[in-house]
Design a protein around this motif. Structure first.
Motif, PDB file in Angstrom:
ATOM      1  N   GLU A  49       0.813  -1.205   0.000  1.00  0.00           N
ATOM      2  CA  GLU A  49       0.000   0.000   0.000  1.00  0.00           C
ATOM      3  C   GLU A  49       0.853   1.264   0.000  1.00  0.00           C
ATOM      4  O   GLU A  49       0.511   2.256  -0.652  1.00  0.00           O
ATOM      5  N   GLY A  50       1.971   1.223   0.740  1.00  0.00           N
ATOM      6  CA  GLY A  50       2.743   2.448   0.924  1.00  0.00           C
ATOM      7  C   GLY A  50       3.890   2.648  -0.028  1.00  0.00           C
ATOM      8  O   GLY A  50       4.362   3.785  -0.212  1.00  0.00           O
ATOM      9  N   VAL A  51       4.383   1.559  -0.663  1.00  0.00           N
ATOM     10  CA  VAL A  51       5.582   1.672  -1.504  1.00  0.00           C
ATOM     11  C   VAL A  51       5.328   1.233  -2.948  1.00  0.00           C
ATOM     12  O   VAL A  51       5.683   1.955  -3.891  1.00  0.00           O
ATOM     13  N   LEU A  52       4.716   0.061  -3.134  1.00  0.00           N
ATOM     14  CA  LEU A  52       4.554  -0.468  -4.489  1.00  0.00           C
ATOM     15  C   LEU A  52       3.427   0.227  -5.253  1.00  0.00           C
ATOM     16  O   LEU A  52       3.594   0.598  -6.415  1.00  0.00           O
ATOM     17  N   ASP A  53       2.272   0.398  -4.607  1.00  0.00           N
ATOM     18  CA  ASP A  53       1.133   1.004  -5.287  1.00  0.00           C
ATOM     19  C   ASP A  53       1.398   2.433  -5.763  1.00  0.00           C
ATOM     20  O   ASP A  53       1.000   2.792  -6.872  1.00  0.00           O
ATOM     21  N   PRO A  54       2.089   3.267  -4.982  1.00  0.00           N
ATOM     22  CA  PRO A  54       2.313   4.649  -5.429  1.00  0.00           C
ATOM     23  C   PRO A  54       3.099   4.783  -6.731  1.00  0.00           C
ATOM     24  O   PRO A  54       2.980   5.811  -7.407  1.00  0.00           O
ATOM     25  N   LEU A 122       6.150  -4.571 -11.506  1.00  0.00           N
ATOM     26  CA  LEU A 122       7.311  -4.715 -10.625  1.00  0.00           C
ATOM     27  C   LEU A 122       7.319  -6.073  -9.937  1.00  0.00           C
ATOM     28  O   LEU A 122       8.376  -6.699  -9.778  1.00  0.00           O
ATOM     29  N   SER A 123       6.156  -6.566  -9.540  1.00  0.00           N
ATOM     30  CA  SER A 123       6.086  -7.818  -8.777  1.00  0.00           C
ATOM     31  C   SER A 123       6.575  -9.014  -9.575  1.00  0.00           C
ATOM     32  O   SER A 123       6.951 -10.038  -8.996  1.00  0.00           O
TER      33      SER A 123
END
Length: 560
Positions: A49-54, A122-123
């Protein structure tokens, strides 16, 4: 719309619907307590929620680029990957001897879903690394393990899978890449590979390629193929990246979606590599990586469905258009047709997630116990998890665009990205048609034993359920008859109906999981009733298609 990780739903499934409670009862996973799982999922949610999604949209709008032979990744990706590496997420299920956490595939599957929802492009990088770690754990010699596994697990290095060539897609046996033995025990690898996900990038200090190639005495076809590890930089005597290997990035593909993921054409020009496993046994070694990767891809489909559904619900709750004829809602979520779409999205997503995690639990139980029944169950569920999961990702993302209406077709809302990103998942790691053929081919070679065992579980759920149980029972009976037809039929007859058969099986399993959920939480009854009333009737038509045979297909003419 900001993504929110569905950790509560995952925990409910593991605790009340699936057999995940059996995992800590085994010696292998005795330390995987519910508290530990909660902590892992909570930390993964924060990362996603805080790093990948942005940085997800940045990956879509500013794709990876190849400039003067160097790949530059999308803005924010390097920092996000550093956070993945720092948390040890690439080695979540890896052997603790080499620095891994040793957690069950079940937990990894939950984490992978969250990471894929937050940022699918990215994943893919840590997902492929996970697969390579598993292949090396099973097949590499101790020297290769000692050099590569700690670096891959830590995220210092990343891994790829190199199968496809211009003339050899799903027919891997047609590959032409050669491996010539050298005097020092290594091999010189020459050939070109295409569609190599994260084949080159600037996020890690080295990239380890697993490459299928043919030795000089390798027979034609898949049985003559060997597997090699070919690093971008050749490790020195201390295991650190040394001189550059002769692996060249020819180009990056311009794709429909997952723009942030560099999909490379790689040229191996007498590149130095080392054999993994035995000569001519490369396909068996690679399938160790691919089987769990298929589950991983299925969870990517679930991930895109979840993210697309969250976006659609948020939009439907905010958009004012017309006047709903029922209820107190003032926005479009009060319209019957919008609710129809959202209900279908919710039922399909819940079904796909349950199938994927059930498959993961079965894999873990097979690993922990060696029980052949668990192994057979895992093998049968794998093609369903991959194919239905990815089909669901596409269908739900498509419905998500429709819920948005005209704004869904406008890139500004981001709804279209979920559909574009999801569309590759039914294709890679074996197309969904191949998954279905595997299901009615190899997975029914036991005479349908594994299939019937699963349907027996469904029948027990149906017997314990309310009136919806009768409808589930009827659908399961129809599927049992179709399974018997499949077992008795010739191969091409089965293949002609493989895709509808797989989908029918998935929908029946969906009714099973959703009704089991109701037994633990009655608030889940409306979704279960919707699935039974609206999706289970499709099983009748799907079973008819599955038994349709080849005559109609081969009677058709397709003019040039």
């Amino acid at each position: 719309m900001t993504y929110r990780a569905p950790t509560t739903e995952m925990r409910f499934l593991l605790d009340h619907v699936l057999d995940a409670g059996k995992l800590p009862e085994t010696d292998r996973f005795a330390e995987t307590t519910p508290d530990l799982v909660d902590a892992i999922l909570s930390e993964a949610a924060k990362l996603c929620e805080g790093v990948l999604d942005p940085c997800r949209r940045a990956g879509d709008l500013s794709p990876a680029e190849l400039t003067n032979g160097v790949v530059q990744t999308s803005p924010g990706f390097a920092e996000a990957f550093a956070a993945i590496a720092e948390g040890g997420w690439s080695g979540i299920s890896a052997d603790p001897e080499y620095g891994g956490m040793g957690l069950p595939i079940t937990v990894t599957s939950c984490v992978n879903e969250m990471m894929s929802s937050a940022n699918l492009a990215l994943s893919l990088c840590p997902l492929l690394t996970q697969g390579q770690i598993e292949a090396l754990e099973h097949h590499a010699n101790d020297e290769i393990k000692a050099i590569y596994l700690p670096k891959l697990i830590s995220g210092q290095w990343t891994g790829t899978m190199n199968l496809t060539e211009p003339q050899a897609g799903s027919d891997v046996g047609a590959l032409r890449t050669k491996a010539e033995p050298d005097d020092d025990g290594s091999y010189r690898i020459t050939g070109q590979k295409i569609y190599i996900t994260w084949g080159d990038h600037d996020m890690a200090e080295n990239i380890s390629h697993l490459v299928l190639a043919r030795l000089p005495d390798g027979k034609p076809g898949p049985k003559g193929i060997s597997l090699f590890v070919v690093p971008k930089f050749i490790p020195d005597e201390d295991g650190k990246p040394g001189v550059a290997n002769t692996v060249r990035t020819v180009s990056l593909e311009e794709k429909m979606g997952i723009h942030g993921s560099p999909t490379a054409v790689l040229s191996f020009e007498d590149a130095k590599g080392w054999m993994v496993g035995e000569p001519h046994q490369g396909m068996a070694a690679m399938f160790t990586m691919m089987n769990n990767a298929r589950l991983g891809v299925g969870m990517q489909g679930v991930a895109q469905a979840e993210a697309a559904m969250q976006a659609a619900v948020a939009y439907a709750r905010d958009r004012v258009q017309g006047r709903p004829l029922q209820g107190d809602e003032k926005t479009i979520i009060g319209h019957a047709d919008v609710r129809r779409m959202l209900a279908r999205m919710a039922a399909l997503t819940a079904t796909a997630r349950a199938i994927g995690l059930d498959c993961a639990v079965s894999i873990d139980m097979a690993t922990a116990t060696g029980d052949p029944d668990w192994k057979a169950r895992a093998a049968f569920l794998t093609p369903i998890a991959k194919a239905f999961g990815t089909d669901t990702g596409c269908e739900v993302a498509d419905l998500g665009v429709q819920v948005h209406g005209g704004m869904g077709y406008i890139e500004e809302t981001g709804a279209a990205q979920y559909l574009r990103d999801a569309r590759i998942t039914p294709i890679y790691e074996g197309t969904n048609g191949i998954q279905a053929m595997d299901m009615v081919g190899r997975k029914l070679m036991d005479g349908g034993k594994a299939a019937m065992a699963l349907l027996g579980e469904v029948q027990r759920t149906a017997a314990d359920a309310c009136e919806a149980g009768q409808q589930l029972k009827m659908a399961a009976n129809m599927l049992s008859e179709t399974t018997e037809w499949m077992v008795a039929s010739e191969a091409n007859q089965r293949f002609a109906g493989a895709v509808p058969y797989l989908r029918a099986f998935a929908l029946v399993l969906g009714g099973h999981y959703l009704l089991k959920a109701v037994a633990a939480d009655e608030s889940r009854l409306p979704l279960a009733r919707y699935h039974v009333a609206q999706l289970l009737p499709e099983v009748t038509g799907l079973c008819a298609q599955a038994r349709g045979g080849t005559d109609l297909l081969y009677a058709l003419d397709f003019p040039a």
